[in-house]
Design a protein around this motif. Sequence first.
Motif, PDB file in Angstrom:
ATOM      1  N   ARG A  57       0.684  -1.064   0.109  1.00 22.65           N
ATOM      2  CA  ARG A  57      -0.099   0.086   0.063  1.00 22.65           C
ATOM      3  C   ARG A  57       0.894   1.161  -0.018  1.00 22.65           C
ATOM      4  N   ASP A  58       1.949   1.279   0.548  1.00 16.46           N
ATOM      5  CA  ASP A  58       2.702   2.513   0.956  1.00 16.46           C
ATOM      6  C   ASP A  58       3.552   3.021  -0.462  1.00 16.46           C
ATOM      7  N   ALA A  59       3.658   2.013  -1.631  1.00 18.82           N
ATOM      8  CA  ALA A  59       3.731   2.238  -3.132  1.00 18.82           C
ATOM      9  C   ALA A  59       3.050   3.025  -3.787  1.00 18.82           C
ATOM     10  N   LEU A  60       1.651   3.342  -3.273  1.00 24.24           N
ATOM     11  CA  LEU A  60       0.561   3.843  -4.013  1.00 24.24           C
ATOM     12  C   LEU A  60       0.205   5.062  -3.550  1.00 24.24           C
ATOM     13  N   SER A  61      -0.607   5.839  -4.537  1.00 25.54           N
ATOM     14  CA  SER A  61      -0.883   7.241  -4.104  1.00 25.54           C
ATOM     15  C   SER A  61      -2.060   6.866  -3.102  1.00 25.54           C
ATOM     16  N   THR A  62      -2.368   7.963  -2.140  1.00 23.58           N
ATOM     17  CA  THR A  62      -3.458   7.992  -1.326  1.00 23.58           C
ATOM     18  C   THR A  62      -4.398   8.988  -1.812  1.00 23.58           C
ATOM     19  N   ARG A  63      -5.694   8.629  -2.367  1.00 22.74           N
ATOM     20  CA  ARG A  63      -6.690   9.357  -2.746  1.00 22.74           C
ATOM     21  C   ARG A  63      -7.839   9.368  -1.815  1.00 22.74           C
ATOM     22  N   ARG A  64      -8.307  10.558  -1.231  1.00 23.47           N
ATOM     23  CA  ARG A  64      -9.347  10.704  -0.556  1.00 23.47           C
ATOM     24  C   ARG A  64     -10.505  11.245  -1.437  1.00 23.47           C
ATOM     25  N   PHE A  83      -6.208   3.615  -2.047  1.00 17.91           N
ATOM     26  CA  PHE A  83      -4.828   3.563  -2.595  1.00 17.91           C
ATOM     27  C   PHE A  83      -4.750   2.990  -4.083  1.00 17.91           C
ATOM     28  N   VAL A  84      -4.140   3.683  -4.773  1.00 15.72           N
ATOM     29  CA  VAL A  84      -4.240   3.498  -6.442  1.00 15.72           C
ATOM     30  C   VAL A  84      -2.767   3.998  -6.764  1.00 15.72           C
ATOM     31  N   THR A  85      -2.461   3.423  -8.346  1.00 15.97           N
ATOM     32  CA  THR A  85      -1.445   4.237  -9.015  1.00 15.97           C
ATOM     33  C   THR A  85      -1.844   5.558  -9.418  1.00 15.97           C
ATOM     34  N   PRO A  86      -0.910   6.546  -9.960  1.00 16.82           N
ATOM     35  CA  PRO A  86      -1.190   7.605 -10.319  1.00 16.82           C
ATOM     36  C   PRO A  86      -2.128   7.387 -11.690  1.00 16.82           C
ATOM     37  N   ASP A  87      -1.817   6.645 -12.340  1.00 14.63           N
ATOM     38  CA  ASP A  87      -2.491   6.465 -13.709  1.00 14.63           C
ATOM     39  C   ASP A  87      -3.895   6.184 -13.500  1.00 14.63           C
ATOM     40  N   LEU A  88      -4.169   5.328 -12.634  1.00 13.85           N
ATOM     41  CA  LEU A  88      -5.746   4.856 -12.154  1.00 13.85           C
ATOM     42  C   LEU A  88      -6.360   6.000 -11.534  1.00 13.85           C
ATOM     43  N   TRP A 124      -5.751  -7.240 -10.607  1.00 15.08           N
ATOM     44  CA  TRP A 124      -5.276  -5.745 -10.770  1.00 15.08           C
ATOM     45  C   TRP A 124      -5.465  -5.170  -9.583  1.00 15.08           C
ATOM     46  N   HIS A 125      -6.094  -5.443  -8.604  1.00 15.04           N
ATOM     47  CA  HIS A 125      -6.377  -4.860  -7.233  1.00 15.04           C
ATOM     48  C   HIS A 125      -5.149  -4.688  -6.626  1.00 15.04           C
ATOM     49  N   SER A 126      -4.522  -6.027  -6.807  1.00 13.67           N
ATOM     50  CA  SER A 126      -3.187  -6.297  -5.840  1.00 13.67           C
ATOM     51  C   SER A 126      -2.062  -5.056  -6.282  1.00 13.67           C
ATOM     52  N   SER A 127      -2.217  -4.291  -7.452  1.00 13.21           N
ATOM     53  CA  SER A 127      -1.021  -3.525  -8.069  1.00 13.21           C
ATOM     54  C   SER A 127      -1.742  -2.026  -7.871  1.00 13.21           C
ATOM     55  N   GLY A 128      -2.769  -1.781  -7.411  1.00 10.75           N
ATOM     56  CA  GLY A 128      -3.570  -0.649  -7.203  1.00 10.75           C
ATOM     57  C   GLY A 128      -3.992  -0.048  -8.470  1.00 10.75           C
ATOM     58  N   GLU A 129      -4.458  -0.908  -9.636  1.00 10.40           N
ATOM     59  CA  GLU A 129      -4.787  -0.456 -11.026  1.00 10.40           C
ATOM     60  C   GLU A 129      -6.286  -1.093 -11.221  1.00 10.40           C
ATOM     61  N   ALA A 130      -7.007  -1.080 -10.043  1.00 16.37           N
ATOM     62  CA  ALA A 130      -8.273  -1.546 -10.372  1.00 16.37           C
ATOM     63  C   ALA A 130      -9.378  -0.772  -9.280  1.00 16.37           C
ATOM     64  N   VAL A 131     -10.488  -0.611  -9.694  1.00 16.22           N
ATOM     65  CA  VAL A 131     -11.381  -0.080  -8.602  1.00 16.22           C
ATOM     66  C   VAL A 131     -12.924  -0.728  -8.794  1.00 16.22           C
TER      67      VAL A 131
END
Length: 276
Positions: A57-64, A83-88, A124-131
């Motif tokens: 989780r610490d490798a991802l962006s935190t979006r509220r 918690f997502v990648t910047p692209d997502l 893809w949730h595991s890489s922060g690239e899905a919602v």
Amino acid sequence: MTRRRVLVAGLLGAGAVGGAVALQRADLPSLDRMPGVSGWSAPFPPELRARPVPVGRDALSTRRSFGPARHVYEVTGRPSAAFVTPDLGERVDAWLALHRRHVGQAADEVRTFGAWVAGSSSSWHSSGEAVDVARLRGGGRELASLRHDVWRDAPASELARRLRTYWRTAAGLHHEFADVLTYLYDDAHANHVHVDLGRFGAERPRLIRRSRVQAQGVQAMLVHVWGRTDVTVTGELDDRSLDAAGQVAADAGRPEGLDASREAWQAFLVATMQRD
């Protein structure tokens, strides 16, 4: 650059075709399709042959929030971090702006069942690239519900209204994401719509004729938004479905065929969003 972009750039530079990611070059449009010329189309983005790379989780962006909409966890009804990648994150921002512009709903709250989940390389949730998107709210009321499990047994007139809103909303998600898993995909997606960046990464998608989820989307939009009683939702793009959707795109100024350019695909989706 994100880890995905670094990995793909390295593979392209090395000319690699194997390993964790392999790229399949799509056909490019003819050279006479130039910017400023009617019918010009951008080159097709290549499909990424990639598997998720689980991250902490610490490798991802935190979006509220996404755009002007705060993020709320559907299970608790409370604001939470995603918690997502910047692209997502940027792609969800873009979707909400598109929804506001073409559907006319200004969401100030986006409810999901979450984005990042610690897990295996199959998700893809595991890489922060899905919602997993559940609902949009604005001004203290519901704007669009993707909770098919909640309203699927509604009376006919209410069900028709719900389905129309659902598929106009899904059209915007298809505009921004290639893999849009709805209630038509399986029962596990009856309470949300799953989207991820797995197929094209940071690039916006195009239509892929063999994609079951895109075929389901096209056919359901034709049935529930455009009122096409001659179209059946099968998950396979037959000529009738392609012709019907292609006519929508042609009326919107992209006559080259739905699978001939990304712009024709987008024209169909935007027209669907705009159809009140």
